[in-house]
Motif scaffolding. Structure first.
Motif, PDB file in Angstrom:
ATOM      1  N   GLU A  88       2.661  14.005  -3.876  1.00 36.66           N
ATOM      2  CA  GLU A  88       3.663  13.743  -2.843  1.00 36.66           C
ATOM      3  C   GLU A  88       3.398  12.410  -2.148  1.00 36.66           C
ATOM      4  OE1 GLU A  88       6.943  13.996  -1.004  1.00 36.66           O
ATOM      5  OE2 GLU A  88       6.395  15.826  -2.053  1.00 36.66           O
ATOM      6  N   LEU A  89       4.324  11.485  -2.294  1.00 37.39           N
ATOM      7  CA  LEU A  89       4.266  10.207  -1.591  1.00 37.39           C
ATOM      8  C   LEU A  89       4.571  10.464  -0.123  1.00 37.39           C
ATOM      9  CD1 LEU A  89       4.162   7.072  -1.601  1.00 37.39           C
ATOM     10  CD2 LEU A  89       6.599   7.115  -2.136  1.00 37.39           C
ATOM     11  N   VAL A  90       3.646  10.064   0.783  1.00 37.53           N
ATOM     12  CA  VAL A  90       3.855  10.335   2.202  1.00 37.53           C
ATOM     13  C   VAL A  90       4.011   9.075   3.043  1.00 37.53           C
ATOM     14  CG1 VAL A  90       2.776  12.606   2.168  1.00 37.53           C
ATOM     15  CG2 VAL A  90       1.375  10.588   2.669  1.00 37.53           C
ATOM     16  N   TRP A  91       3.613   7.916   2.518  1.00 40.84           N
ATOM     17  CA  TRP A  91       3.740   6.675   3.285  1.00 40.84           C
ATOM     18  C   TRP A  91       3.666   5.502   2.323  1.00 40.84           C
ATOM     19  CZ3 TRP A  91       0.896   2.229   3.981  1.00 40.84           C
ATOM     20  CH2 TRP A  91       1.262   1.428   5.049  1.00 40.84           C
ATOM     21  N   PHE A  92       4.450   4.448   2.600  1.00 40.19           N
ATOM     22  CA  PHE A  92       4.348   3.226   1.813  1.00 40.19           C
ATOM     23  C   PHE A  92       4.682   2.033   2.695  1.00 40.19           C
ATOM     24  CE2 PHE A  92       8.552   5.032   1.095  1.00 40.19           C
ATOM     25  CZ  PHE A  92       9.410   3.961   1.314  1.00 40.19           C
ATOM     26  N   SER A  93       4.112   0.891   2.343  1.00 37.16           N
ATOM     27  CA  SER A  93       4.285  -0.306   3.166  1.00 37.16           C
ATOM     28  C   SER A  93       5.478  -1.143   2.743  1.00 37.16           C
ATOM     29  CB  SER A  93       3.010  -1.167   3.118  1.00 37.16           C
ATOM     30  OG  SER A  93       2.743  -1.567   1.784  1.00 37.16           O
ATOM     31  N   GLY A  96       9.075   5.510   4.664  1.00 34.93           N
ATOM     32  CA  GLY A  96       8.292   4.286   4.758  1.00 34.93           C
ATOM     33  C   GLY A  96       8.247   3.642   6.117  1.00 34.93           C
ATOM     34  N   ARG A  97       8.881   4.207   7.099  1.00 33.89           N
ATOM     35  CA  ARG A  97       8.899   3.569   8.414  1.00 33.89           C
ATOM     36  C   ARG A  97       7.596   3.824   9.150  1.00 33.89           C
ATOM     37  NH1 ARG A  97      14.904   4.955   9.778  1.00 33.89           N
ATOM     38  NH2 ARG A  97      15.885   3.502   8.356  1.00 33.89           N
ATOM     39  N   ALA A  98       7.170   2.833   9.910  1.00 29.21           N
ATOM     40  CA  ALA A  98       5.943   2.962  10.690  1.00 29.21           C
ATOM     41  C   ALA A  98       6.087   4.123  11.660  1.00 29.21           C
ATOM     42  CB  ALA A  98       5.662   1.672  11.439  1.00 29.21           C
ATOM     43  N   GLY A  99       5.023   4.870  11.827  1.00 28.88           N
ATOM     44  CA  GLY A  99       5.040   5.977  12.762  1.00 28.88           C
ATOM     45  C   GLY A  99       5.527   7.271  12.167  1.00 28.88           C
ATOM     46  N   ALA A 100       5.925   7.263  10.915  1.00 31.79           N
ATOM     47  CA  ALA A 100       6.473   8.475  10.318  1.00 31.79           C
ATOM     48  C   ALA A 100       5.734   8.835   9.044  1.00 31.79           C
ATOM     49  CB  ALA A 100       7.944   8.286   9.986  1.00 31.79           C
ATOM     50  N   VAL A 101       5.650  10.098   8.810  1.00 29.42           N
ATOM     51  CA  VAL A 101       5.171  10.609   7.533  1.00 29.42           C
ATOM     52  C   VAL A 101       6.301  11.449   6.987  1.00 29.42           C
ATOM     53  CG1 VAL A 101       3.545  12.143   6.395  1.00 29.42           C
ATOM     54  CG2 VAL A 101       2.745  10.598   8.190  1.00 29.42           C
ATOM     55  N   MET A 114       0.835  -1.177   0.000  1.00 27.32           N
ATOM     56  CA  MET A 114       0.000   0.000   0.000  1.00 27.32           C
ATOM     57  C   MET A 114       0.882   1.243   0.000  1.00 27.32           C
ATOM     58  SD  MET A 114      -3.250  -0.691   0.344  1.00 27.32           S
ATOM     59  CE  MET A 114      -4.315  -1.986   0.825  1.00 27.32           C
ATOM     60  N   ALA A 115       0.375   2.296  -0.591  1.00 27.09           N
ATOM     61  CA  ALA A 115       1.062   3.585  -0.576  1.00 27.09           C
ATOM     62  C   ALA A 115       0.022   4.685  -0.481  1.00 27.09           C
ATOM     63  CB  ALA A 115       1.902   3.759  -1.833  1.00 27.09           C
ATOM     64  N   ILE A 116       0.359   5.733   0.221  1.00 33.25           N
ATOM     65  CA  ILE A 116      -0.501   6.905   0.335  1.00 33.25           C
ATOM     66  C   ILE A 116       0.215   8.081  -0.318  1.00 33.25           C
ATOM     67  CG2 ILE A 116      -1.569   8.574   1.909  1.00 33.25           C
ATOM     68  CD1 ILE A 116      -2.980   6.033   2.225  1.00 33.25           C
ATOM     69  N   SER A 117      -0.487   8.742  -1.225  1.00 33.06           N
ATOM     70  CA  SER A 117       0.024   9.967  -1.844  1.00 33.06           C
ATOM     71  C   SER A 117      -0.984  11.075  -1.613  1.00 33.06           C
ATOM     72  CB  SER A 117       0.235   9.775  -3.346  1.00 33.06           C
ATOM     73  OG  SER A 117       1.325   8.927  -3.580  1.00 33.06           O
ATOM     74  N   LEU A 118      -0.486  12.225  -1.268  1.00 40.12           N
ATOM     75  CA  LEU A 118      -1.317  13.422  -1.153  1.00 40.12           C
ATOM     76  C   LEU A 118      -0.900  14.321  -2.302  1.00 40.12           C
ATOM     77  CD1 LEU A 118      -1.187  14.095   2.698  1.00 40.12           C
ATOM     78  CD2 LEU A 118      -2.800  12.688   1.397  1.00 40.12           C
ATOM     79  N   GLY A 119      -1.801  14.463  -3.274  1.00 38.86           N
ATOM     80  CA  GLY A 119      -1.427  15.151  -4.504  1.00 38.86           C
ATOM     81  C   GLY A 119      -0.362  14.308  -5.190  1.00 38.86           C
TER      82      GLY A 119
END
Length: 191
Positions: free
Chosen positions: A8-13, A129-134, A1-6
């Motif tokens: 900008e990639l902000v999180w990935f698994s 990509g680390r847990a707890g971080a954006v 999974m990955a989260i992008s805002l616009g």
């Protein structure tokens, strides 16, 4: 999974998720780029069928990673769509209604996670990509674009296009190419 805002990639698994998001940004094509103001999951149940259609380069590159299907959920914070959550599968096929519903739950939870862990300063991050971080994974991309624009005397758009082309030609990630440019490990005259 990955989260992008616009864009900008902000999180990935995992690294594959990060690479899929990077490919969309580098190539300027992919199922998540035109995903705005949508309220349903966008399913791409068989990327192999897209090789000659909507996103030919993206589908081919994702196929090299062993990806057969993609699923994109809108990420909402309240009533506002802020970005996307992209999931992938190595086998073709649509999601079951239960899988789709679970994806919505994950998208909502990750949206809250992103808000709760947004760094107040650069000292607050744990790393990509680390847990707890954006993290803002493309900060160096923006810096490298500016550097290249000044070095070559071209617009920011052209500088970013050249950075993307260099990344694609080398087969690496955009973040790695940007870092190399900032560290002066690439020639000043990227074509």
């Amino acid at each position: 999974m990955a989260i992008s805002l616009g864009q900008e990639l902000v999180w990935f698994s995992d690294e594959t998720s990060a690479r899929l998001e990077d490919l969309q940004f580098v190539l300027g094509q992919g199922p998540g780029l035109s995903f705005q103001y949508e309220t349903a999951v966008r399913e791409v149940p068989d990327l192999g069928l897209l090789l000659d259609q909507q996103w030919p380069q993206y589908a081919a590159e994702a196929g090299k990673l062993g990806i057969a299907a993609l699923f994109i959920w809108p990420v909402h914070i309240g009533a506002v769509q802020m970005g996307t959550m992209t999931g992938y599968r190595r086998t073709a096929g649509s999601l079951s209604s239960e899988q789709s519903a679970q994806g919505w739950l994950v998208a909502d939870a990750l949206a809250q996670h992103v808000l709760d862990h947004w760094p107040a300063s650069t000292d607050d991050v744990d790393g990509p990509g680390r847990a707890g971080a954006v993290d803002l994974h493309r900060a160096e991309v923006h810096q490298a674009t500016g550097i290249l624009s000044v070095r070559l005397g071209v617009s920011l758009t052209e500088a970013l296009d050249r950075l993307r082309a260099q990344t694609y030609a080398c087969g690496g990630s955009l973040a790695d190419t940007a870092h190399a440019l900032i560290q002066r490990e690439l020639p000043d005259d990227i074509d």
